[in-house]
Design an enzyme around this catalytic site. Structure first.
Site, mmCIF file in Angstrom:
data_model
loop_
_atom_site.group_PDB
_atom_site.id
_atom_site.type_symbol
_atom_site.label_atom_id
_atom_site.label_comp_id
_atom_site.label_asym_id
_atom_site.label_seq_id
_atom_site.Cartn_x
_atom_site.Cartn_y
_atom_site.Cartn_z
ATOM 1 N N HIS A 192 47.630 58.706 57.310
ATOM 2 C CA HIS A 192 49.394 59.359 56.581
ATOM 3 C C HIS A 192 49.980 58.543 56.492
ATOM 4 O O HIS A 192 50.789 57.652 57.142
ATOM 5 C CB HIS A 192 49.205 60.044 57.707
ATOM 6 C CG HIS A 192 48.718 61.493 58.256
ATOM 7 N ND1 HIS A 192 49.184 61.996 59.598
ATOM 8 C CD2 HIS A 192 47.938 61.940 57.813
ATOM 9 C CE1 HIS A 192 47.700 63.086 59.188
ATOM 10 N NE2 HIS A 192 47.073 63.119 58.155
ATOM 11 N N MET A 286 50.286 62.363 65.091
ATOM 12 C CA MET A 286 51.544 63.804 65.077
ATOM 13 C C MET A 286 50.490 64.677 64.696
ATOM 14 O O MET A 286 50.186 65.054 63.371
ATOM 15 C CB MET A 286 52.644 64.208 64.759
ATOM 16 C CG MET A 286 53.874 64.931 64.689
ATOM 17 S SD MET A 286 55.447 65.202 64.616
ATOM 18 C CE MET A 286 55.097 64.625 63.219
#
Length: 346
Positions: A192, A286
């Protein structure tokens, strides 16, 4: 539970006021102070003992990178970089992550209420995540180049590698690849990362590890000895071109709030490679992006590895894989490369 105590460090009074307003409006967060330069910040850290720091890069008297380096050596703590995300500035932000910053967020271009809401949500999420993250004290070892482990001849590769990561992933990926030799199976990575960062990230890796590392582009060939990093604003998918497999960039909607999404890449790879000929890896990050797809791969015969909690900056994505019983091995970061090398030959 006590509120998360935040110190904001930025030379712009407007940015300090905006960040204060956003964070003070969030339940569970208290802004205990602000500082207009690192020297003031140094004194306020001693006085206020914050849990999390937000830090700009360009500041008077001492730039943010030098301050971060000093901080991580003398008083390691969670830091979220709040900086201008540009292609020119990408190497600096990647350097901040290398030194030990937990995450980063772009200074907002607030041109609508929707943009402010999006920025506010991201900032609050990142500060809360940082408060619970594992901070790595700065050591000279982060620049050490590890000796890659021996690998069988390329003809012995039976599996390709697909790997996903998020928060803390840029350094985790570097740690894994630094132990992988030049003659390796194809390795496909979704991290990401913003579009302005992915090219710089691939270039930095290419300069420090033995395999070739490239940013994904349409038509790029997937082949042994090559590591491909997903483009920062496109899902990474694949197509067959005769006997060759090539990358296809997709601008489809975000999945699990991400583009590129690990979920998309894990699902897409089976269109060009049987699940029984894959190794899937989930590193620090996360959220849960990719966990469900990794479970599907695992059920279809893919060998799977999850990074363990103790070595993860944020044990979110690997934890989701473990809780779904989708991991064949749960190992510390320094052991991931060895497991990859073993599994690709099974």
């Amino acid at each position: 539970m006590a509120d998360i105590r935040v110190l904001i460090v930025d030379d712009s009074i407007l940015i300090r006021k905006m960040l204060t307003q956003v964070l003070e409006a969030a339940p569970g967060i208290e802004v205990v102070g602000t500082a207009s330069d690192p020297l003031i910040a140094r004194d306020k850290i001693k006085q206020l003992n914050p849990d999390v720091l937000t830090l700009d890069v360009e500041m008077p008297r001492m730039n943010g990178i030098q301050f971060l380096s000093n901080l991580m050596r003398l008083r390691p703590m969670p830091v979220v970089m709040v900086s201008t995300l540009t292609e020119a500035g990408a190497p600096v932000t990647l350097e901040a992550l290398e030194i030990g910053a937990i995450d980063y967020i772009a200074k907002p271009q607030i041109d609508s209420e929707k943009a402010l809401e999006s920025f506010s949500r991201q900032l609050v999420d990142k500060v809360k995540m940082a408060a619970g993250a594992r901070v790595r004290p700065l050591q000279t070892s982060h620049q050490v180049r590890f000796s890659p482990q021996p690998l069988a001849a390329m003809a012995d590769f039976k599996r390709w590698v697909v790997l996903g990561a998020s928060t803390g992933g840029t350094e985790a990926i570097k740690a894994v690849l630094s132990r992988i030799p030049a003659q390796c199976p194809p390795i496909l990575i979704t991290q990401h990362i913003p579009a302005v960062f992915s090219a710089s990230f691939a270039q930095r890796l290419n300069q420090t590890v033995e395999p070739e590392v490239l940013e994904a582009c349409d038509g790029l060939e997937v082949r042994p000895g090559r590591v491909i990093i997903a483009h920062g604003d496109n899902h990474l998918t694949f197509r067959r071109d005769g006997q060759t497999v090539r990358c296809v960039l997709s601008a489809a909607a975000p999945v699990n709030r991400h583009r590129p999404s690990v979920e998309v890449m894990f699902d897409a790879i089976t269109a060009v490679r049987p699940a029984q000929q894959l190794v899937a890896v989930m590193l620090t990050g996360m959220g849960m992006d990719g966990a469900a797809a990794m479970k599907r791969l695992h059920q279809s015969g893919t060998l799977t590895i999850a990074q363990d909690e103790a070595s993860s900056v944020v044990w979110g994505m690997p934890r989701a894989v473990v809780e779904m019983a989708a991991a064949d091995k749960v190992v510390a970061l320094e052991k991931v490369a060895g497991e990859i090398i073993t599994m690709t030959q099974l």
